[in-house]
Design an enzyme around this catalytic site. Structure first.
Site, mmCIF file in Angstrom:
data_model
loop_
_atom_site.group_PDB
_atom_site.id
_atom_site.type_symbol
_atom_site.label_atom_id
_atom_site.label_comp_id
_atom_site.label_asym_id
_atom_site.label_seq_id
_atom_site.Cartn_x
_atom_site.Cartn_y
_atom_site.Cartn_z
ATOM 1 N N GLY A 13 79.846 106.827 28.444
ATOM 2 C CA GLY A 13 81.273 106.908 28.785
ATOM 3 C C GLY A 13 82.032 105.690 28.299
ATOM 4 C CB ALA A 14 81.164 103.114 25.969
ATOM 5 C CB VAL A 65 75.490 112.086 30.020
ATOM 6 C CG1 VAL A 65 75.788 110.819 29.251
ATOM 7 C CG2 VAL A 65 76.661 112.509 30.899
ATOM 8 C CE1 TYR A 156 84.165 109.980 40.895
ATOM 9 C CE2 TYR A 156 85.330 108.949 42.715
ATOM 10 C CZ TYR A 156 84.682 108.852 41.500
ATOM 11 O OH TYR A 156 84.539 107.631 40.895
ATOM 12 C CE LYS A 160 81.142 108.366 40.313
ATOM 13 N NZ LYS A 160 80.484 107.817 39.118
HETATM 14 N N1 LIG Z 1 88.471 103.406 37.307
HETATM 15 C C1 LIG Z 1 88.181 103.195 38.582
HETATM 16 O O1 LIG Z 1 88.977 102.660 39.368
HETATM 17 C C2 LIG Z 1 86.842 103.599 39.121
HETATM 18 C C3 LIG Z 1 86.565 103.365 40.483
HETATM 19 C C4 LIG Z 1 85.328 103.725 40.990
HETATM 20 C C5 LIG Z 1 84.366 104.275 40.147
HETATM 21 N N2 LIG Z 1 84.671 104.498 38.834
HETATM 22 C C6 LIG Z 1 83.625 105.081 37.987
HETATM 23 O O2 LIG Z 1 83.516 104.281 36.817
HETATM 24 C C7 LIG Z 1 83.186 105.108 35.695
HETATM 25 C C8 LIG Z 1 84.210 104.902 34.578
HETATM 26 O O3 LIG Z 1 85.509 105.143 35.099
HETATM 27 P P1 LIG Z 1 86.812 105.103 34.144
HETATM 28 O O4 LIG Z 1 87.970 104.929 35.023
HETATM 29 O O5 LIG Z 1 86.595 104.168 33.011
HETATM 30 O O6 LIG Z 1 86.780 106.630 33.627
HETATM 31 P P2 LIG Z 1 87.445 107.278 32.315
HETATM 32 O O7 LIG Z 1 87.776 108.684 32.690
HETATM 33 O O8 LIG Z 1 88.519 106.412 31.769
HETATM 34 O O9 LIG Z 1 86.213 107.265 31.278
HETATM 35 C C9 LIG Z 1 85.081 108.026 31.503
HETATM 36 C C10 LIG Z 1 84.397 108.291 30.172
HETATM 37 O O10 LIG Z 1 83.270 109.148 30.414
HETATM 38 C C11 LIG Z 1 83.219 110.051 29.327
HETATM 39 N N3 LIG Z 1 82.486 111.263 29.649
HETATM 40 C C12 LIG Z 1 82.896 112.273 30.449
HETATM 41 N N4 LIG Z 1 81.999 113.262 30.432
HETATM 42 C C13 LIG Z 1 80.994 112.870 29.609
HETATM 43 C C14 LIG Z 1 79.790 113.478 29.170
HETATM 44 N N5 LIG Z 1 79.428 114.723 29.561
HETATM 45 N N6 LIG Z 1 78.971 112.780 28.324
HETATM 46 C C15 LIG Z 1 79.354 111.549 27.906
HETATM 47 N N7 LIG Z 1 80.487 110.940 28.261
HETATM 48 C C16 LIG Z 1 81.302 111.595 29.117
HETATM 49 C C17 LIG Z 1 84.675 110.352 29.019
HETATM 50 O O11 LIG Z 1 84.834 110.919 27.716
HETATM 51 C C18 LIG Z 1 85.320 108.984 29.161
HETATM 52 O O12 LIG Z 1 85.337 108.282 27.941
HETATM 53 C C19 LIG Z 1 83.110 106.525 36.234
HETATM 54 O O13 LIG Z 1 81.772 106.845 36.559
HETATM 55 C C20 LIG Z 1 83.957 106.477 37.493
HETATM 56 O O14 LIG Z 1 83.598 107.454 38.431
HETATM 57 C C21 LIG Z 1 85.889 104.168 38.318
#
Ligand SMILES: NC(=O)c1ccc[n+]([C@@H]2O[C@H](COP(=O)([O-])OP(=O)(O)OC[C@H]3O[C@@H](n4cnc5c(N)ncnc54)[C@H](O)[C@@H]3O)[C@@H](O)[C@H]2O)c1
Length: 248
Positions: A13-14, A65, A156, A160
């Site tokens: 997810g990068a 994934v 969600y 988690k």
């Molecule tokens: N942003 C926040 O405040 C926050 C808070 C708590 C937890 N998180 C967790 O942190 C992680 C990243 O969050 P973010 O805000 O950067 O999310 P985001 O939505 O900006 O990025 C997530 C990435 O995951 C990729 N992705 C989705 N499905 C996929 C798959 N099947 N295979 C490969 N890649 C896939 C997407 O294309 C995207 O680039 C997530 O797991 C999220 O639940 C984020």
């Protein structure tokens, strides 16, 4: 000298968001980084390499994934190109709009997608990473949960909380191979990406002990602790990096 010199790090997810930031920080600290995402990672990989003082070896890979074949292909590519894997950050996750999908009327496609990416995706990457790490008898896996894991009232939060529980089982199975598995549970981080999506963003910050949103740097600081040799005796843990969310 960087703290992750010689290390090979895979971040799922990068392509954007927090994962892209982690990739940049790991590269700046000396790691070779694989940016894995279902979205195109070419731009992110080029940006990360350019921002790294040592011109880090970065590779963007198209990976879903949720697909065993896709994840196994990623592992083969990592072995062929880098010869090793030291760190996996299981960051790919679906969250946008999911907290609104309560249980009674949760649409099937939202439920299935959330479990597929957040839980099955993390499991698939774990399964592919441990044998690679075991070849050198050392590895670090960091799963990503959320402050929302305390909620049992939406898809969600439930996925988690499973990631947190699964972390303990993964740690037990991976430990004999020299691999630790831990979990970071972020509060709302990177406001532009996350907070702006929330109708109740102000209320969320008010519930924190530390009155601000998190940053990717806050989360990376926890990762560096878990992923360095100094973290050797820490496994199966959930580290909440959330400004004391819910305690205020
Ligand atoms: N942003 C926040 O405040 C926050 C808070 C708590 C937890 N998180 C967790 O942190 C992680 C990243 O969050 P973010 O805000 O950067 O999310 P985001 O939505 O900006 O990025 C997530 C990435 O995951 C990729 N992705 C989705 N499905 C996929 C798959 N099947 N295979 C490969 N890649 C896939 C997407 O294309 C995207 O680039 C997530 O797991 C999220 O639940 C984020």
């Amino acid at each position: 000298m960087g703290i992750f010199d010689e290390r090979v790090v895979v971040i799922t997810g990068a392509a954007r968001g927090l994962g892209r930031d982690y990739a940049r920080y790991f590269a700046q600290d000396g790691a070779s980084v694989v940016l894995a995402d279902v979205k195109d990672t070419a731009a992110a990989a080029a940006e990360v390499a350019a921002a790294s003082p040592s011109g880090a070896h970065c590779r963007g890979l198209a990976v879903d994934v949720t697909s065993r074949a896709s994840v196994e292909a990623m592992a083969r590519q990592v072995r062929e190109e880098f010869g090793r894997l030291d760190v996996l950050i299981n960051n790919a996750g679906l969250w946008r709009g999911l907290a609104d999908a309560k249980l009674l009327n949760c649409p099937d496609e939202i439920w299935d997608a959330a479990w597929g990416v957040n839980v099955t995706g993390s499991l698939r990457c774990f399964q592919a990473a441990v044998p690679l790490m075991a070849e050198r008898g050392w590895g670090r896996i960091v799963n990503i949960s959320s402050m929302a894991s305390r909620s049992g009232s939406d898809a969600y939060g439930l996925t988690k909380s499973t990631v947190e529980n699964m972390t303990r089982g993964m740690a037990k199975e991976a430990g004999p191979f020299g691999v630790t598995v831990n979990c970071i549970a972020p509060g709302i981080s990177a406001f532009e990406a996350a907070g702006s999506q929330l109708a109740n963003a102000d209320a969320v910050v008010a519930g924190n002990v530390i009155k601000r949103f998190g940053t990717s740097r806050d989360l990376y600081a926890a990762m560096t602790y878990l992923c360095q040799p100094s973290g050797d005796w820490v496994t199966g843990q959930v580290l909440r990096v959330d400004g004391g969310a819910g305690l205020a």
